[in-house]
Design a protein around this motif. Structure first.
Motif, mmCIF file in Angstrom:
data_model
loop_
_atom_site.group_PDB
_atom_site.id
_atom_site.type_symbol
_atom_site.label_atom_id
_atom_site.label_comp_id
_atom_site.label_asym_id
_atom_site.label_seq_id
_atom_site.Cartn_x
_atom_site.Cartn_y
_atom_site.Cartn_z
ATOM 1 N N THR A 137 6.056 -69.992 -20.706
ATOM 2 C CA THR A 137 6.183 -71.125 -21.615
ATOM 3 C C THR A 137 6.039 -72.464 -20.908
ATOM 4 O OG1 THR A 137 8.579 -71.140 -21.332
ATOM 5 C CG2 THR A 137 7.697 -69.871 -23.180
ATOM 6 N N TYR A 138 5.991 -72.491 -19.601
ATOM 7 C CA TYR A 138 5.941 -73.745 -18.868
ATOM 8 C C TYR A 138 4.703 -73.773 -17.977
ATOM 9 C CZ TYR A 138 7.577 -77.775 -16.275
ATOM 10 O OH TYR A 138 7.691 -79.009 -15.721
ATOM 11 N N ALA A 139 3.798 -74.652 -18.274
ATOM 12 C CA ALA A 139 2.554 -74.747 -17.502
ATOM 13 C C ALA A 139 2.737 -75.724 -16.350
ATOM 14 C CB ALA A 139 1.429 -75.207 -18.409
ATOM 15 N N ILE A 140 2.046 -75.462 -15.276
ATOM 16 C CA ILE A 140 2.065 -76.367 -14.133
ATOM 17 C C ILE A 140 0.671 -76.348 -13.517
ATOM 18 C CG2 ILE A 140 2.841 -74.599 -12.499
ATOM 19 C CD1 ILE A 140 4.509 -76.805 -11.157
ATOM 20 N N GLY A 141 0.217 -77.486 -13.084
ATOM 21 C CA GLY A 141 -1.082 -77.561 -12.430
ATOM 22 C C GLY A 141 -0.889 -77.756 -10.943
ATOM 23 N N SER A 142 -1.803 -77.229 -10.162
ATOM 24 C CA SER A 142 -1.739 -77.459 -8.717
ATOM 25 C C SER A 142 -3.154 -77.592 -8.177
ATOM 26 C CB SER A 142 -0.999 -76.333 -7.996
ATOM 27 O OG SER A 142 -1.748 -75.160 -8.003
ATOM 28 N N TYR A 189 3.738 -84.705 -9.166
ATOM 29 C CA TYR A 189 3.509 -85.821 -10.071
ATOM 30 C C TYR A 189 3.847 -85.358 -11.476
ATOM 31 C CZ TYR A 189 1.107 -88.560 -6.515
ATOM 32 O OH TYR A 189 0.816 -89.282 -5.387
ATOM 33 N N GLY A 190 4.676 -86.123 -12.189
ATOM 34 C CA GLY A 190 5.076 -85.728 -13.526
ATOM 35 C C GLY A 190 4.829 -86.814 -14.541
ATOM 36 N N GLY A 191 4.886 -86.413 -15.791
ATOM 37 C CA GLY A 191 4.660 -87.336 -16.895
ATOM 38 C C GLY A 191 5.854 -87.349 -17.832
ATOM 39 N N PRO A 192 5.608 -87.674 -19.078
ATOM 40 C CA PRO A 192 6.688 -87.712 -20.064
ATOM 41 C C PRO A 192 7.325 -86.332 -20.232
ATOM 42 C CG PRO A 192 4.625 -88.551 -20.987
ATOM 43 C CD PRO A 192 4.313 -88.011 -19.638
ATOM 44 N N GLN A 193 8.546 -86.340 -20.720
ATOM 45 C CA GLN A 193 9.269 -85.086 -20.915
ATOM 46 C C GLN A 193 8.465 -84.144 -21.801
ATOM 47 O OE1 GLN A 193 13.165 -85.571 -22.530
ATOM 48 N NE2 GLN A 193 13.693 -83.431 -22.289
ATOM 49 N N GLY A 194 8.387 -82.891 -21.370
ATOM 50 C CA GLY A 194 7.654 -81.882 -22.116
ATOM 51 C C GLY A 194 6.217 -81.711 -21.666
ATOM 52 N N SER A 195 5.716 -82.632 -20.843
ATOM 53 C CA SER A 195 4.344 -82.490 -20.354
ATOM 54 C C SER A 195 4.368 -81.822 -18.982
ATOM 55 C CB SER A 195 3.648 -83.849 -20.282
ATOM 56 O OG SER A 195 4.309 -84.683 -19.363
ATOM 57 N N PRO A 196 3.347 -81.047 -18.671
ATOM 58 C CA PRO A 196 3.350 -80.302 -17.403
ATOM 59 C C PRO A 196 3.123 -81.219 -16.192
ATOM 60 C CG PRO A 196 1.310 -79.933 -18.576
ATOM 61 C CD PRO A 196 2.179 -80.744 -19.483
#
Length: 142
Positions: A16-21, A122-129
């Motif tokens: 349920t949680y996407a992450i990019g690398s 690096y992160g963005g708004p809550q709920g974004s990967p």
């Protein structure tokens, strides 16, 4: 029972949680507003890691993200960097400037350098990967 429950929670959370690398090489480091240099210091008999990272980056896939943190990771195997790798993970302080963040002092021996990575999240708004930039330290040794 705890092991089974932990495994099930890991499967649910990873689905349920996407992450990019992205692994950053010497050739494409400038695209990401980063600078990484490794120099041998005879006085300390170690390799000093000097790095600077952009405060904000716009990724094609995710849009603009802000820097959240950095860590040094050393893997215990030759499989390379993995999100949940076995090994040593140390959160490294970032010193904020206007448009970039400098990495706090990291001094490594040869073995740490061979299997070590600096990861910057690096992160963005809550709920974004988030996006993780991975720097294989052995590539940057001079």
């Amino acid at each position: 029972m705890k092991l089974i429950l932990s495994f099930l929670l890991f499967i649910v959370s990873s689905s349920t949680y996407a992450i990019g690398s992205r692994e950053i090489t010497r050739e494409n480091i400038n695209e990401f507003g980063a600078n990484l240099e490794i120099k041998y210091v005879k006085f300390n008999e170690c390799f000093d890691v000097l790095a600077s990272f952009s405060s904000k980056i716009t990724f094609k896939e995710l849009g603009q993200r802000e820097i959240w943190g950095a860590s040094y990771e050393r893997t215990n195997s030759n499989l390379g960097w993995q999100l949940a790798s076995k090994g040593t993970r140390i959160k490294v302080p970032l010193i904020g400037k206007d448009d970039h963040h400098d990495l706090g002092s990291v001094c490594l021996n040869q073995q740490d350098l061979e299997s070590g990575y600096i990861t910057v999240v690096y992160g963005g708004p809550q709920g974004s990967p988030p996006m993780v930039l991975v720097f294989k330290l052995n590539e940057y040794k001079q």
